[in-house]
Design a protein around this motif. Structure first.
Motif, PDB file in Angstrom:
ATOM      1  N   ARG A   1       0.845  -1.198   0.000  1.00 29.03           N
ATOM      2  CA  ARG A   1       0.000   0.000   0.000  1.00 29.03           C
ATOM      3  C   ARG A   1       0.883   1.252   0.000  1.00 29.03           C
ATOM      4  O   ARG A   1       0.615   2.213  -0.721  1.00 29.03           O
ATOM      5  N   GLY A   2       1.935   1.250   0.820  1.00 28.07           N
ATOM      6  CA  GLY A   2       2.872   2.382   0.862  1.00 28.07           C
ATOM      7  C   GLY A   2       3.557   2.569  -0.488  1.00 28.07           C
ATOM      8  O   GLY A   2       3.730   3.703  -0.964  1.00 28.07           O
ATOM      9  N   THR A   3       3.966   1.457  -1.119  1.00 27.68           N
ATOM     10  CA  THR A   3       4.605   1.518  -2.436  1.00 27.68           C
ATOM     11  C   THR A   3       3.625   2.073  -3.469  1.00 27.68           C
ATOM     12  O   THR A   3       3.987   2.913  -4.309  1.00 27.68           O
ATOM     13  N   MET A   4       2.403   1.608  -3.408  1.00 32.31           N
ATOM     14  CA  MET A   4       1.380   2.074  -4.339  1.00 32.31           C
ATOM     15  C   MET A   4       1.116   3.571  -4.129  1.00 32.31           C
ATOM     16  O   MET A   4       1.011   4.346  -5.104  1.00 32.31           O
ATOM     17  N   ILE A   5       1.055   4.030  -2.904  1.00 31.18           N
ATOM     18  CA  ILE A   5       0.830   5.442  -2.602  1.00 31.18           C
ATOM     19  C   ILE A   5       2.010   6.267  -3.112  1.00 31.18           C
ATOM     20  O   ILE A   5       1.824   7.337  -3.714  1.00 31.18           O
ATOM     21  N   ARG A   6       3.260   5.747  -2.900  1.00 29.90           N
ATOM     22  CA  ARG A   6       4.440   6.451  -3.404  1.00 29.90           C
ATOM     23  C   ARG A   6       4.390   6.575  -4.925  1.00 29.90           C
ATOM     24  O   ARG A   6       4.714   7.619  -5.492  1.00 29.90           O
ATOM     25  N   ALA A   7       3.975   5.497  -5.595  1.00 27.78           N
ATOM     26  CA  ALA A   7       3.873   5.523  -7.059  1.00 27.78           C
ATOM     27  C   ALA A   7       2.809   6.522  -7.508  1.00 27.78           C
ATOM     28  O   ALA A   7       3.013   7.279  -8.475  1.00 27.78           O
TER      29      ALA A   7
ATOM     30  N   LEU B   1       1.846   9.163  -5.842  1.00 27.69           N
ATOM     31  CA  LEU B   1       2.386  10.498  -5.590  1.00 27.69           C
ATOM     32  C   LEU B   1       3.381  10.901  -6.685  1.00 27.69           C
ATOM     33  O   LEU B   1       3.399  12.051  -7.137  1.00 27.69           O
ATOM     34  N   GLU B   2       4.207   9.947  -7.117  1.00 35.03           N
ATOM     35  CA  GLU B   2       5.166  10.222  -8.198  1.00 35.03           C
ATOM     36  C   GLU B   2       4.421  10.537  -9.501  1.00 35.03           C
ATOM     37  O   GLU B   2       4.785  11.476 -10.216  1.00 35.03           O
ATOM     38  N   ASP B   3       3.383   9.750  -9.787  1.00 41.48           N
ATOM     39  CA  ASP B   3       2.568  10.021 -10.985  1.00 41.48           C
ATOM     40  C   ASP B   3       1.919  11.400 -10.886  1.00 41.48           C
ATOM     41  O   ASP B   3       1.877  12.160 -11.881  1.00 41.48           O
ATOM     42  N   ALA B   4       1.415  11.746  -9.708  1.00 49.48           N
ATOM     43  CA  ALA B   4       0.787  13.049  -9.516  1.00 49.48           C
ATOM     44  C   ALA B   4       1.817  14.172  -9.706  1.00 49.48           C
ATOM     45  O   ALA B   4       1.520  15.202 -10.320  1.00 49.48           O
TER      46      ALA B   4
END
Length: 162
Positions: free
Chosen positions: A38-44, A46-49
């Motif tokens: 979930r943390g990795t997905m959120i980081r990804a 955020l990077e996409d955003a």
């Protein structure tokens, strides 16, 4: 040992047994790996955003630049149109002045022609009167009648001139 009869004691024992079973089955590892995913997905995300935000800023800058270029082009078109309108107005003014000059010249020529024609008509009338008077004088040999005819001819010429 009265605590054996307390409900809170059995709740605590059941909780520790549940935690032990979950730990034995690997529930904590699944929970931790799920949180990591979930943390990795959120980081990804955020990077996409962040990438989308940077791209949006670039697009906005491009549109602002294009807008400024379009405004400059529109201002140039307006300036060119004003210059062209002023040139056309000056041309129209010149053509109008030429037209008025030509019409005035033509009117003056017509007036001069009319004056010349009137003068020629008066001369012709005077010549006709002189010829008539001469004929009358020649037909009659008397001097007195010639003077009368001459006076009559002059009167006719004066009448035609007026």
């Amino acid at each position: 040992m009265s605590f054996i009869y307390d409900a809170e004691f059995w709740v605590a024992v059941a909780f520790f047994i549940f935690v032990g079973i979950v730990w034995k089955v690997g529930g904590f590892n699944a929970l931790v790996s799920g949180l990591d995913k979930r943390g990795t997905m959120i980081r990804a995300e955020l990077e996409d955003a962040r990438i989308l935000r940077e791209e949006a800023q670039r697009v906005l800058a491009d549109y602002q630049k294009k807008r400024q270029e379009a405004e400059a082009e529109a201002a140039e078109i307006v300036r060119t149109a004003r210059v062209e309108a002023e040139r056309l107005a000056a041309d129209a003014q010149t053509k109008l002045a030429d037209f008025v000059t030509r019409r005035t010249r033509m009117a003056e020529q017509k007036i001069a022609q009319a004056e010349a024609q009137a003068t020629a008509d008066v001369r012709a009338a005077a010549a006709d009167a002189a010829v008539k008077a001469s004929e009358e004088i020649l037909r009659k040999d008397t001097v007195s009648s010639g003077d009368a005819l001459l006076a009559k001819g002059l009167a006719e010429v004066r009448a035609k001139l007026n």
